[in-house]
Motif scaffolding. Structure first.
Motif, PDB file in Angstrom:
ATOM      1  N   SER A 121       2.233 -42.270  11.782  1.00  0.00           N
ATOM      2  CA  SER A 121       3.391 -42.594  12.622  1.00  0.00           C
ATOM      3  C   SER A 121       3.282 -41.941  13.997  1.00  0.00           C
ATOM      4  O   SER A 121       3.652 -42.539  15.015  1.00  0.00           O
ATOM      5  CB  SER A 121       4.685 -42.148  11.933  1.00  0.00           C
ATOM      6  OG  SER A 121       4.861 -42.824  10.706  1.00  0.00           O
TER       7      SER A 121
ATOM      8  N   SER B  53       3.205 -39.344   8.229  1.00  0.00           N
ATOM      9  CA  SER B  53       3.673 -38.723   9.468  1.00  0.00           C
ATOM     10  C   SER B  53       2.568 -38.701  10.523  1.00  0.00           C
ATOM     11  O   SER B  53       2.826 -38.895  11.711  1.00  0.00           O
ATOM     12  CB  SER B  53       4.189 -37.311   9.205  1.00  0.00           C
ATOM     13  OG  SER B  53       3.161 -36.466   8.734  1.00  0.00           O
TER      14      SER B  53
ATOM     15  N   CYS C 199      10.380 -40.714  17.025  1.00  0.00           N
ATOM     16  CA  CYS C 199       9.551 -39.616  17.503  1.00  0.00           C
ATOM     17  C   CYS C 199      10.252 -38.922  18.658  1.00  0.00           C
ATOM     18  O   CYS C 199      10.657 -39.569  19.632  1.00  0.00           O
ATOM     19  CB  CYS C 199       8.178 -40.138  17.945  1.00  0.00           C
ATOM     20  SG  CYS C 199       7.083 -38.871  18.633  1.00  0.00           S
TER      21      CYS C 199
ATOM     22  N   PHE D  92       8.038 -50.197  12.954  1.00  0.00           N
ATOM     23  CA  PHE D  92       7.305 -49.262  12.101  1.00  0.00           C
ATOM     24  C   PHE D  92       8.230 -48.228  11.455  1.00  0.00           C
ATOM     25  O   PHE D  92       7.758 -47.332  10.762  1.00  0.00           O
ATOM     26  CB  PHE D  92       6.232 -48.527  12.912  1.00  0.00           C
ATOM     27  CG  PHE D  92       5.126 -49.404  13.419  1.00  0.00           C
ATOM     28  CD1 PHE D  92       3.984 -49.600  12.659  1.00  0.00           C
ATOM     29  CD2 PHE D  92       5.213 -50.032  14.648  1.00  0.00           C
ATOM     30  CE1 PHE D  92       2.952 -50.401  13.119  1.00  0.00           C
ATOM     31  CE2 PHE D  92       4.194 -50.838  15.121  1.00  0.00           C
ATOM     32  CZ  PHE D  92       3.051 -51.025  14.350  1.00  0.00           C
TER      33      PHE D  92
ATOM     34  N   ILE E 242       8.245 -36.233  14.026  1.00  0.00           N
ATOM     35  CA  ILE E 242       8.385 -37.575  13.469  1.00  0.00           C
ATOM     36  C   ILE E 242       9.528 -37.490  12.469  1.00  0.00           C
ATOM     37  O   ILE E 242       9.406 -36.827  11.437  1.00  0.00           O
ATOM     38  CB  ILE E 242       7.093 -38.035  12.775  1.00  0.00           C
ATOM     39  CG1 ILE E 242       5.970 -38.228  13.797  1.00  0.00           C
ATOM     40  CG2 ILE E 242       7.335 -39.337  12.005  1.00  0.00           C
ATOM     41  CD1 ILE E 242       6.201 -39.353  14.790  1.00  0.00           C
TER      42      ILE E 242
ATOM     43  N   ILE F 131       9.792 -45.837  12.946  1.00  0.00           N
ATOM     44  CA  ILE F 131       9.350 -44.557  13.502  1.00  0.00           C
ATOM     45  C   ILE F 131      10.371 -44.041  14.502  1.00  0.00           C
ATOM     46  O   ILE F 131      10.825 -44.773  15.387  1.00  0.00           O
ATOM     47  CB  ILE F 131       7.979 -44.703  14.198  1.00  0.00           C
ATOM     48  CG1 ILE F 131       6.884 -45.021  13.174  1.00  0.00           C
ATOM     49  CG2 ILE F 131       7.619 -43.431  14.973  1.00  0.00           C
ATOM     50  CD1 ILE F 131       5.533 -45.315  13.811  1.00  0.00           C
TER      51      ILE F 131
END
Length: 311
Positions: free
Chosen positions: A285, A282, A145, A141, A161, A143
């Motif tokens: 995500s 965001s 984090c 994805f 994020i 992503i």
């Protein structure tokens, strides 16, 4: 499913790259290079899990004795963090769904993802071992984090994020861990007040994310749309499998609200709404990162509950 494991700043190990856990694994290295320290990390994690300690790691117990944080951290640099790294490959995660205005939730398993990388940083605080940070990376994805924890309370005090700070989403709630173990799931609690009494109830983190999303999209929709319909529209943005033009276009065609449909189409084409699109992305995500983390953390806990390598 495959699990890879690595550590940093543990005894004689400065950096140990993640290696796949197999029934037979051969470690080769010079004397005092950290081979035994790496192998002892497995019973260390298991005893921390089964002992139900108040700390994320129990340094001494029935299975292994590392004494304390200061004697365990690399070169006794007590200001440094000890890190445990995990990579989980080819696994399914559970997609949490926010059901209605009463905050009922359920989960459904969705497509498998190829890889998730988790890093847990622990540190010393007032002679106690505490979890200070979790890093979640989901290449499928795109992503990244980061989650930071308050050393005193154990509650999440920062969450991002990429470079976008997201902690303000949870101003009416707090996030903490389900248990004290290193790879515990995260739990969301809504702050409530009744008269002079303040309390909290466990709820879905989707509650905070959907509320924030609703405030973002509200100015762009028909002003006659009221709660809970506004929340339902915001929720639909979190239910797509991937945040891209194709899925946004499909959602625009499927939704029964004309102003929301026009808004979704503008998001895909109007450059003036690029900042709004980034906000929506965001939030999406963050929801995916938390879903994946809770699924992955359970798999780590289950894997290490039965594993003690034979040296």
């Amino acid at each position: 499913m495959q699990i890879l494991f690595g550590v940093e700043n543990l005894r004689r190990i400065n950096i140990m790259p993640r290696i796949e856990l197999k029934p037979i694994t051969i470690l080769v290295g010079r004397n005092s290079s950290g081979k035994s320290s790496f192998l002892r990390a497995f019973p260390l994690l298991k005893q921390s899990l089964i002992a139900r300690s108040s700390a994320p790691i129990l340094w001494f117990g029935e299975l292994v004795d590392f004494a304390n944080y200061r004697t365990t951290v690399f070169e006794n640099h007590e200001d440094s963090s000890i890190k445990f790294h995990f990579t989980i490959r080819d696994f399914s995660y559970f997609f949490s769904e926010y059901q209605d205005i009463f905050y009922n939730t359920q989960e459904r398993e969705i497509d498998r993802i190829s890889e998730c990388r988790l890093s847990y940083s622990i540190s010393s605080f007032e002679s106690r071992t505490v979890l200070s940070h979790i890093q979640i990376d989901c290449p499928d994805f795109d992503i990244e984090c980061g989650i930071g924890f308050d050393s005193a309370s154990g509650h999440v005090d920062s969450i991002s994020i990429g470079y976008i700070d997201m902690i303000s989403i949870f101003k009416k709630a707090y996030i903490t861990r389900k248990t004290n173990f290193l790879s515990s799931e995260l739990r969301h609690y809504t702050k409530l007040k009744s008269g002079d009494r303040e309390f909290a109830r466990e709820s879905s983190y989707n509650e905070s994310i959907v509320s924030s999303l609703a405030n973002i999209i509200k100015p762009y929709l028909d002003k006659r749309i009221q709660f809970p319909r506004l929340f339902e529209l915001a929720l639909s943005l979190l239910q797509i499998k991937m945040f891209n033009e194709k899925n946004l276009a499909e959602l625009a065609n499927e939704t029964g609200n004309r102003s929301f449909s026009r808004f979704l189409k503008r998001i895909a084409s109007d450059k003036r709404l690029s900042d709004v699109r980034k906000q929506l992305l965001s939030h999406f995500s963050l929801k995916v990162a938390l879903d994946i983390y809770n699924s992955a953390s359970n798999k780590i806990t289950n894997a290490f509950s039965d594993v003690i390598p034979k040296i």
